[in-house]
Write an enzyme that holds these catalytic residues in place. Structure first.
Site, PDB file in Angstrom:
ATOM      1  N   GLU A   1       5.733  -3.235   0.776  1.00  0.00           N
ATOM      2  CA  GLU A   1       5.703  -3.059  -0.684  1.00  0.00           C
ATOM      3  C   GLU A   1       4.957  -1.769  -0.939  1.00  0.00           C
ATOM      4  O   GLU A   1       3.726  -1.727  -0.936  1.00  0.00           O
ATOM      5  CB  GLU A   1       4.998  -4.253  -1.341  1.00  0.00           C
ATOM      6  CG  GLU A   1       5.739  -5.571  -1.197  1.00  0.00           C
ATOM      7  CD  GLU A   1       7.022  -5.631  -2.020  1.00  0.00           C
ATOM      8  OE1 GLU A   1       7.132  -4.866  -3.007  1.00  0.00           O
ATOM      9  OE2 GLU A   1       7.913  -6.424  -1.681  1.00  0.00           O
TER      10      GLU A   1
ATOM     11  N   VAL B   1       0.739   4.877   5.246  1.00  0.00           N
ATOM     12  CA  VAL B   1       0.254   3.770   6.074  1.00  0.00           C
ATOM     13  C   VAL B   1       1.415   2.814   6.379  1.00  0.00           C
ATOM     14  O   VAL B   1       1.485   2.236   7.468  1.00  0.00           O
ATOM     15  CB  VAL B   1      -0.932   3.053   5.383  1.00  0.00           C
ATOM     16  CG1 VAL B   1      -1.360   1.837   6.179  1.00  0.00           C
ATOM     17  CG2 VAL B   1      -2.093   4.009   5.212  1.00  0.00           C
ATOM     18  N   GLY B   2       2.349   2.703   5.432  1.00  0.00           N
ATOM     19  CA  GLY B   2       3.524   1.849   5.654  1.00  0.00           C
ATOM     20  C   GLY B   2       4.230   2.195   6.963  1.00  0.00           C
ATOM     21  O   GLY B   2       4.651   1.323   7.719  1.00  0.00           O
TER      22      GLY B   2
ATOM     23  N   GLY C   1       0.844  -1.206   0.000  1.00  0.00           N
ATOM     24  CA  GLY C   1       0.000   0.000   0.000  1.00  0.00           C
ATOM     25  C   GLY C   1       0.870   1.243   0.000  1.00  0.00           C
ATOM     26  O   GLY C   1       2.047   1.188  -0.374  1.00  0.00           O
ATOM     27  N   ASN C   2       0.295   2.333   0.457  1.00  0.00           N
ATOM     28  CA  ASN C   2       1.045   3.602   0.355  1.00  0.00           C
ATOM     29  C   ASN C   2       2.025   3.779   1.513  1.00  0.00           C
ATOM     30  O   ASN C   2       1.913   3.142   2.567  1.00  0.00           O
ATOM     31  CB  ASN C   2       0.070   4.784   0.233  1.00  0.00           C
ATOM     32  CG  ASN C   2      -0.750   4.960   1.492  1.00  0.00           C
ATOM     33  OD1 ASN C   2      -0.230   5.380   2.519  1.00  0.00           O
ATOM     34  ND2 ASN C   2      -2.026   4.602   1.427  1.00  0.00           N
TER      35      ASN C   2
HETATM   36  N1  LIG Z   1       4.969  -2.142  -4.125  1.00  0.00           N
HETATM   37  C1  LIG Z   1       3.908  -2.795  -4.491  1.00  0.00           C
HETATM   38  O1  LIG Z   1       3.951  -3.974  -4.818  1.00  0.00           O
HETATM   39  C2  LIG Z   1       2.582  -2.116  -4.551  1.00  0.00           C
HETATM   40  C3  LIG Z   1       1.519  -2.779  -5.119  1.00  0.00           C
HETATM   41  C4  LIG Z   1       0.292  -2.151  -5.153  1.00  0.00           C
HETATM   42  C5  LIG Z   1       0.162  -0.865  -4.650  1.00  0.00           C
HETATM   43  N2  LIG Z   1       1.233  -0.251  -4.121  1.00  0.00           N
HETATM   44  C6  LIG Z   1       1.145   1.110  -3.612  1.00  0.00           C
HETATM   45  O2  LIG Z   1      -0.007   1.182  -2.818  1.00  0.00           O
HETATM   46  C7  LIG Z   1      -0.587   2.473  -2.913  1.00  0.00           C
HETATM   47  C8  LIG Z   1      -2.037   2.331  -3.267  1.00  0.00           C
HETATM   48  O3  LIG Z   1      -2.665   1.551  -2.351  1.00  0.00           O
HETATM   49  P1  LIG Z   1      -3.439   2.178  -1.119  1.00  0.00           P
HETATM   50  O4  LIG Z   1      -2.528   2.486  -0.036  1.00  0.00           O
HETATM   51  O5  LIG Z   1      -4.334   3.215  -1.657  1.00  0.00           O
HETATM   52  O6  LIG Z   1      -4.255   0.892  -0.776  1.00  0.00           O
HETATM   53  P2  LIG Z   1      -5.333   0.661   0.315  1.00  0.00           P
HETATM   54  O7  LIG Z   1      -6.094   1.903   0.612  1.00  0.00           O
HETATM   55  O8  LIG Z   1      -6.067  -0.530  -0.138  1.00  0.00           O
HETATM   56  O9  LIG Z   1      -4.450   0.345   1.591  1.00  0.00           O
HETATM   57  C9  LIG Z   1      -3.694  -0.788   1.671  1.00  0.00           C
HETATM   58  C10 LIG Z   1      -4.075  -1.559   2.900  1.00  0.00           C
HETATM   59  O10 LIG Z   1      -3.786  -0.802   4.036  1.00  0.00           O
HETATM   60  C11 LIG Z   1      -4.903  -0.768   4.921  1.00  0.00           C
HETATM   61  N3  LIG Z   1      -4.964   0.531   5.556  1.00  0.00           N
HETATM   62  C12 LIG Z   1      -5.332   1.715   4.994  1.00  0.00           C
HETATM   63  N4  LIG Z   1      -5.234   2.708   5.883  1.00  0.00           N
HETATM   64  C13 LIG Z   1      -4.816   2.163   7.047  1.00  0.00           C
HETATM   65  C14 LIG Z   1      -4.518   2.684   8.349  1.00  0.00           C
HETATM   66  N5  LIG Z   1      -4.662   3.965   8.635  1.00  0.00           N
HETATM   67  N6  LIG Z   1      -4.099   1.828   9.271  1.00  0.00           N
HETATM   68  C15 LIG Z   1      -3.967   0.517   8.985  1.00  0.00           C
HETATM   69  N7  LIG Z   1      -4.239  -0.020   7.790  1.00  0.00           N
HETATM   70  C16 LIG Z   1      -4.655   0.786   6.842  1.00  0.00           C
HETATM   71  C17 LIG Z   1      -6.079  -1.030   4.043  1.00  0.00           C
HETATM   72  O11 LIG Z   1      -7.104  -1.664   4.769  1.00  0.00           O
HETATM   73  C18 LIG Z   1      -5.534  -1.921   2.946  1.00  0.00           C
HETATM   74  O12 LIG Z   1      -5.676  -3.296   3.258  1.00  0.00           O
HETATM   75  C19 LIG Z   1       0.207   3.180  -3.962  1.00  0.00           C
HETATM   76  O13 LIG Z   1       1.144   3.991  -3.340  1.00  0.00           O
HETATM   77  C20 LIG Z   1       0.884   2.082  -4.713  1.00  0.00           C
HETATM   78  O14 LIG Z   1       2.045   2.476  -5.361  1.00  0.00           O
HETATM   79  C21 LIG Z   1       2.441  -0.844  -4.032  1.00  0.00           C
END
Ligand SMILES: NC(=O)c1ccc[n+]([C@@H]2O[C@H](COP(=O)([O-])OP(=O)(O)OC[C@H]3O[C@@H](n4cnc5c(N)ncnc54)[C@H](O)[C@@H]3O)[C@@H](O)[C@H]2O)c1
Ligand SMILES: CCCCCCCCCC=O
EC number: 1.2.1.3
Length: 810
Positions: free
Chosen positions: A210, A192-193, A188-189
């Protein structure tokens, strides 16, 4: 207890039963996942269509196809990955068993993202299962329909206690993060990471992150702009730009900006027609929140192409922005949408400077036909992955680690990297309680002399295989005596014994099983070769497989008057060979392999260890021609049986190949008999069912002891040290060729040689390698009444001769 707590507790309890650790269980679960993708493809695609407007073909191409590939790889390689990995040793540990044991970590939390919801959630799960873990799966709530399908389908296919699915949004994820895990795998982003890492830190839980970021794309003026822009447009607009590794923006010189815009426009039209909105291959923005976020980014930039949008449909057309400034809104964060800004730079130097000013990206793209440009870009920047002249495709290469660096993430996965990422690579050193004298150099009182010996023993690393180790053990025993007893003798830096340090170039690198498959189609037997063929016949194997030109090659001609009779070669013990089992036979393209279970074991016979059976196969001729590999006094026999055993703890030929006796090959020659040998009938019939390369069948109720004499009748044999007889000709074989021949009638021989086909489709005849030079090796012959006590002595003798000959000990 919350729902999340319950799921984690159940997964932990299931993990503690130990069932996830069995390799068979792991393979079964992975095969169940394979079945899920075969049986439920349409349900999966329908949900992804509702979430992201991806077409059914698009979902397969970008998501499930890759998963199927990962599943195949994991299933085919799991035994090899999970097996103990022997490592290089120093002289101090030469007599120890030193290896890495991959172990499961425990319970893994997998948090998925929404943009490729199956790929980024199930791919880590494949690694978690393969590595023997339990896993709690948390799909992204943003992909509403897909999350529901995962929640419904996964428990129907895989162990629902070990791998529960927990759905929900931020509160549910936060509740999960309050639980204790053994690893957290988050996609994810980056914002949140950081929260994930903070939560993980409380329990010192390791994480894989990731993430994403702005992946730059430099287009050099020295390249084919039509091709470059088509590839960039594909990378950008696939999934509407919602791809972690999409090229975020273009850097190019102002002189080519207009051409770049025109070529990208042409590609958009080519891919998505004049009206992308109605094109089934063009997606939608995931939701209105993201739609607004992306539309806001347009502020202050000039649209050069596209720009149309419709909020109610979450539609944003493929869009190109020109003359974008670094301060523009669109350049402040990852776009994750179909906007493609173009920024001007004066050339490569400025592009590199610009890239290095930002966070380290997940991917970096460089288009140029000048290798110097490509090399400078790789050498002077850093990113998770680097691609020259293409976009995205590295994600599909399972042999490449996929992951970010710095702000784009930590850790990596795909293929074996997923397995390793979610395993604990445990260091193991098993020492015996003898040879205590050698240790005295590290025990107090510490003296400069002891330090001198310690330097010598610790700084020299070796990889001599078992036989070399035996010779060194003898030397070490002497050293121990020296260290213990002659402390008054000054330590000499220049010993008259030199140990050649191991380095990669000394031996063939360990080839992976996939490499073996990839190259196997390029070698052939003499019978297959014709002038217009490109395959390599035996005399040219060494050009591609250097070991085939080595000094310890097999088969050989045994000159019976020149063998050394040796009383230290006792009979064998076969374990399991009388069991009745079902075995699989497979046409491997060059011969047919009959797989044997590892429970069949072999000891005795002066072999340096315990061996597990792997397979047996035959070498034959054709049309009345003989086909044995070994010859005796120049005579070639009608057929030869090889039973392949691998030494413990190795799990494959790749692991055993650096040990001179890593493989024990038992060979039996056949002699023509007037009557049929009834025990061969089921084998012959099975060959008729595996005519073509890759086909396989099962032989029920098979007993190995039916086709070979009992161990008490196998005391008489030849022994020499040699190689595999097919490429890569690994010089890791303790050969045993029995005196007792096996009977086969000419009718049976004809039946065998006329059924199968090579990988080329030609009849599989004359499948033997010509005999190889002995190159100074000694062939030993056993003598009845041999005693086990002489085994060590015998191997030390063999090793000294071989090491002396190959210059390892001067
Ligand atoms: N490196 C990779 O393989 C990869 C792959 C796909 C997406 N991404 C990155 O992910 C981002 C897009 O995804 P996203 O972040 O919008 O996805 P998303 O909103 O689905 O979030 C990812 C996960 O984090 C959880 N989450 C969200 N907010 C949270 C919080 N405050 N506390 C705990 N958990 C929380 C969500 O429930 C979800 O399961 C982009 O930056 C993209 O580049 C990376
Ligand atoms: C054939 C190319 C496949 C590309 C798939 C990209 C998946 C990216 C996952 C991150 O968003």
């Amino acid at each position: 207890m919350s729902r999340e707590q319950q799921a984690v507790a159940r997964a932990r309890k299931a993990f503690e039963t130990g069932r996830s650790k069995s390799v068979e269980h792991r393979i079964r679960q992975l095969k169940n996942l394979q079945r899920l993708f075969t049986e439920k493809q349409s349900v999966i695609s329908a949900a992804v269509k509702k979430d992201l407007n991806k077409s059914e073909v698009g979902t397969q191409l970008y998501e499930t196809l890759g998963l199927e590939g990962e599943l195949n790889t994991a299933i085919n390689h799991l035994k090899e990955w999970a097996a103990p990995r022997p490592v290089e040793k120093n002289l101090l540990t030469i007599s120890d068993t030193v290896y890495i044991k991959p172990e499961p970590l425990g319970v893994v939390l997998i948090i998925g993202a929404w943009n490729y919801p199956w790929a980024v959630t199930i791919q880590p799960l494949i690694g978690a299962i393969a590595a023997g873990n339990a896993a709690v799966i948390k799909p992204s709530e943003v992909c509403v329909h897909t999350a529901k399908v995962m929640e419904d389908l996964l428990p129907l296919y895989i162990d629902k206690e070990l791998y529960p699915v927990v759905t929900g949004g931020v509160p549910e994820t936060q509740e999960l993060l309050r639980q204790r895990f053994d690893h957290i795998f988050y996609t994810g982003n980056s914002v949140v990471g950081k929260l994930i890492m903070e939560a993980a830190a409380k329990n010192l839980t390791p994480v894989t992150l990731e993430l994403g970021g702005k992946s730059p794309c430099y287009i050099d003026k020295n390249c084919d702009l039509t091709i470059a822009c088509r590839r960039v447009a594909w990378g950008k607009y696939t999934n509407c730009g919602q791809t972690c590794i999409a090229p975020d923006y273009i850097l190019c010189e102002p002189s080519i900006q207009d051409r770049v815009i025109e070529e990208v426009k042409k590609a958009i039209k080519e891919f998505y027609t004049d009206n992308p909105k109605t094109c089934p291959d063009y997606g939608r923005i995931i939701n209105q929140r993201h739609f607004k976020r992306i539309m806001n980014m347009l502020e202050g930039s000039t649209v050069a192409a596209g720009g149309d949008n419709e909020e109610s449909d979450c539609y944003i057309a493929p869009t190109v922005l020109r003359d974008v400034k670094p301060e523009a809104k669109v350049m402040q964060e990852e776009i994750f949408g179909p906007l493609l800004p173009i920024l001007s730079v004066s050339g490569l130097d400025e592009a590199i400077k610009f890239i290095n000013k930002g966070e380290k990206p997940l991917a970096l793209y460089c288009f140029s036909s000048d290798n110097k440009v490509i090399n400078r870009m790789t050498d002077e920047t850093s990113s998770g992955g680097f691609l020259a002249n293409d976009c995205l495709v590295h994600f599909s290469v399972g042999s490449l680690p996929f992951g970010g660096v710095g702000n784009s993430g930590m850790g990596c996965y795909h293929g074996k990297y997923s397995f390793d990422q979610l395993s604990h690579l445990r260091s193991c050193l098993i020492k015996k309680l003898n040879m205590e004298g050698v240790n005295s150099m590290r025990y107090p009182p510490h003296t400069p002399k002891k330090l001198g010996w310690a330097r010598f023993f610790i700084l020299n690393s070796v990889d001599l295989g078992w036989v070399g180790r035996m010779a060194l053990l003898a030397v070490m025993a002497v050293v121990a005596a020296v260290v213990l007893q002659t402390t008054s003798v000054p330590f000499k830096e220049k010993s008259n014994v030199h140990f050649k340090p191991f380095h990669q170039g000394d031996s063939e690198p360990i080839r992976s099983a996939s490499h073996r498959t990839a190259v196997s189609a390029q070698w052939c037997y003499q019978s297959q070769y014709s002038c217009d063929d490109t395959c390599r016949d035996p005399i040219r194997w060494a050009a591609q497989f250097p070991s085939c030109g080595g000094l310890r090659q097999s088969p050989i001609n045994i000159v019976s008057t020149k063998v050394h009779v040796n009383s230290a070669l006792p009979p064998f013990n076969f374990i399991g060979h009388t069991n009745t089992i079902n075995i699989t036979v497979e046409n491997k393209g060059h011969s047919a392999h009959f797989a044997l279970p590892q429970s069949f074991r072999l000891t005795g016979g002066a072999l340096p260890g315990h061996y597990r059976a792997a397979q047996f196969h035959f070498h034959w001729g054709g049309n009345g021609r003989p086909g044995s590999e070994h010859t005796i006094d120049g005579e070639q026999f009608p057929m030869e049986l090889h039973i392949v055993h691998i030494k413990e703890p190795y799990g494959s030929l790749a692991e055993a190949e650096h040990d001179m006796a890593g493989i024990a090959l038992l060979a039996f020659l056949f002699e023509e008999s007037s009557d049929d040998n009834p025990h061969l009938d089921s084998l012959i019939a099975s060959l008729g069912r595996v005519k073509n390369n890759g086909s396989s069948t099962v032989i029920p109720n098979f007993r190995l002891s039916d086709i070979i004499p009992s161990d008490k009748d196998l005391f008489s044999y030849y022994r020499y040290v040699g190689s595999m007889t097919t490429p890569g000709c690994e010089q890791a074989v303790a050969w045993t060729l029995f005196h007792r021949t096996l009977p086969i009638s000419s009718r049976q021989l004809d039946a065998i040689t006329q059924q199968c086909r090579f990988w080329t489709g030609q009849p599989m005849t004359d499948i033997f390698r010509p005999t190889q030079p002995l190159d100074g090796r000694v062939v030993y012959r056993s003598k009845a009444g041999a005693a086990l006590g002489g085994v060590m002595h015998w191997w030390v003798g063999v090793s000294s001769v071989l090491l002396g000959r190959t210059g390892l000990i001067h």
